[in-house]
Structures are given as C-alpha cells and as structure tokens.
Write an enzyme that holds these catalytic residues in place. Structure first.
Site, short mmCIF file in Angstrom:
data_model
loop_
_atom_site.label_atom_id
_atom_site.label_comp_id
_atom_site.label_asym_id
_atom_site.label_seq_id
_atom_site.Cartn_x
_atom_site.Cartn_y
_atom_site.Cartn_z
N LYS A 108 -10.74 11.39 -34.58
CA LYS A 108 -11.10 10.85 -33.25
C LYS A 108 -10.97 9.36 -33.09
O LYS A 108 -11.34 8.76 -33.89
CB LYS A 108 -12.43 11.28 -32.88
CG LYS A 108 -12.93 10.57 -31.66
CD LYS A 108 -14.08 11.32 -30.99
CE LYS A 108 -15.37 10.91 -31.53
NZ LYS A 108 -16.70 11.48 -31.17
N ASP B 77 -22.29 11.75 -43.51
CA ASP B 77 -22.55 10.98 -42.28
C ASP B 77 -23.69 10.00 -42.52
O ASP B 77 -24.27 10.05 -43.79
CB ASP B 77 -23.35 12.02 -41.18
CG ASP B 77 -23.19 11.37 -39.57
OD1 ASP B 77 -22.30 11.86 -39.07
OD2 ASP B 77 -23.97 10.49 -39.58
N ASP C 68 -14.91 13.02 -36.91
CA ASP C 68 -15.44 13.01 -35.48
C ASP C 68 -16.32 11.89 -35.12
O ASP C 68 -17.12 11.56 -34.30
CB ASP C 68 -15.91 14.00 -35.08
CG ASP C 68 -16.47 14.50 -33.54
OD1 ASP C 68 -15.67 14.01 -32.87
OD2 ASP C 68 -17.54 14.92 -33.31
#
Ligand SMILES: C[S@@+](CC[C@H](N)C(=O)[O-])C[C@H]1O[C@@H](n2cnc3c(N)ncnc32)[C@H](O)[C@@H]1O
Length: 200
Positions: free
Chosen positions: A156, A76, A116
């Site tokens: 997603k 991330d 996600d």
C-alpha cells in the site's frame, strides 16, 4: 451531515460490521480479499511476511488461505492481540529499524511480502504521502532481501509526488507489476496498492 458523508459512512459501517461478523479485527481484510480474488496471489503452503500487521486481519486471512502447511509472519509497532493459528506469528517491531534479533526470528525465503503499513496521518496530504513513501520504500527493501527469486510483493502507498519513483523501483526489482484500487478502500483515501510479480 452532508448526504455524501452519510453515504460514505453507511458503506464504512457496513464493512466494519461485516468484519466483526466474519471475525476479523479490521475492515482492511476486504482489500486483501479483493486482491486475492483478482490475482490468486496467495497460495496454499506459502511463506508470507506481513508488514504493518496489527490488528491482524491480513495476518489471519493470509494464514487461512495458506493453510497450516504455510507460515505467515507479521510485524507491527503495535502488538497483535487476536488469537492466531499455530502457523502464524506476530512480532512487535519497527520496520524502519529492525534489529538482528527480530531479523533472526522472521527468517527469510518468503514467497510473498505484503505491506498495509500506514503512517500516523497529519491531515497534510504531502507530509502523509512522504511518510507513506518511506514505509513503502522500506517494505520494498525488505522484500528485496527476504523474498525468494520469483516471489511476489503487495504494498500500500498513499499517492503523492514520489509515487512514480516508487513504481520505477518496483519495476526494477520485479518482472511485472499491477496497480490496484480496491472497492473497499475509503473513496477519499489516497491509498493504492502496487503488486510486484516475479522478483528478479
Ligand atoms: C492499516 S494498519 C494495518 C492493518 C492490517 N493490515 C490488518 O488488516 O489488520 C497499518 C499499520 O501499520 C503499522 N505501522 C506503521 N508504521 C510502522 C513501522 N514503522 N513499523 C511497523 N509497523 C508500522 C501501524 O502500527 C498500523 O498498525
């Protein structure tokens, strides 16, 4: 406050409180849990790559399901600060420009890639959907490079004009696909999850 907002907020608050009680850093964990209950896609001992992993609830949940014979790696832009089990690692980096050092750390031969990722939203639905498409396309490319044959993919995406194009690309790379809208997604959200099964 309009009654509809009040209802929505009550549901959001319930999931946020539940996440806190269950020791997850974000309510998004219940989306992955719903996917898992429906598909049993995460299996014990698997290697999983989690794209857009902060604050860490998918990472933690996936590592609980795989158990310590598995390996779960997260990436991330932001650091994951929660305590993770030894078989889970979180790296800081940008999916859109991964350098060789990061690629070496994450390795390859994954059974499952989950994403996600979400862009910073602007409030303009078209801009947000286009940014989400870019992230989803990058996730699909990474899945193409790092998944084992037969591996699976969960991603997603905010539904917009490029959605059908994304589906087409998933169909090309996987034997089967499913579309899933979790109950725990905010009702107003344009997000939807594409599940690619059996990397060709
Ligand atoms: C909804 S959050 C993920 C929540 C996470 N699944 C969890 O359950 O804790 C979306 C994440 O995507 C990350 N993200 C957005 N763009 C990214 C990029 N280019 N590279 C890496 N991560 C990115 C954001 O920093 C954010 O933490």
């Amino acid at each position: 406050m309009k009654p509809q907002n009040k209802k929505k907020n009550t549901w959001d608050d319930h999931l946020t409180r539940k996440a806190r009680k269950d020791n997850y850093p974000a309510r998004s964990v219940y989306k992955l849990e719903e996917i898992q209950k429906k598909t049993k896609i995460i299996k014990k001992g698997q290697n999983i790559l989690d794209l857009g992993s902060a604050p860490g609830s998918w990472l933690l949940y996936a590592s609980e399901v795989t158990g310590n014979k598995g390996r779960v790696v997260g990436i991330d832009l932001k650091p994951v600060t929660i305590k993770l089990p030894a078989h889970a690692q979180a790296y800081t980096g940008d999916i859109l420009s991964m350098d060789t050092e990061l690629l070496e750390k994450i390795g390859k031969d994954y059974n499952l890639v989950i994403s996600d990722m979400a862009p910073d939203t602007t409030g303009n639905k078209n801009v947000d959907a286009a940014r989400s498409y870019n992230l989803s396309e990058a996730a699909l490319n990474i899945a193409g490079d790092l998944l084992l044959p037969g591996g699976n993919f969960i991603c997603k995406i905010f539904q917009g004009s490029d959605f059908e194009q994304f589906l087409l690309m998933v169909k090309t790379q996987f034997s089967k696909y499913k579309i899933f809208k979790p109950q725990s997604s905010r009702k107003a959200s344009k997000e939807i999850f594409i599940i690619g099964l059996g990397k060709k």
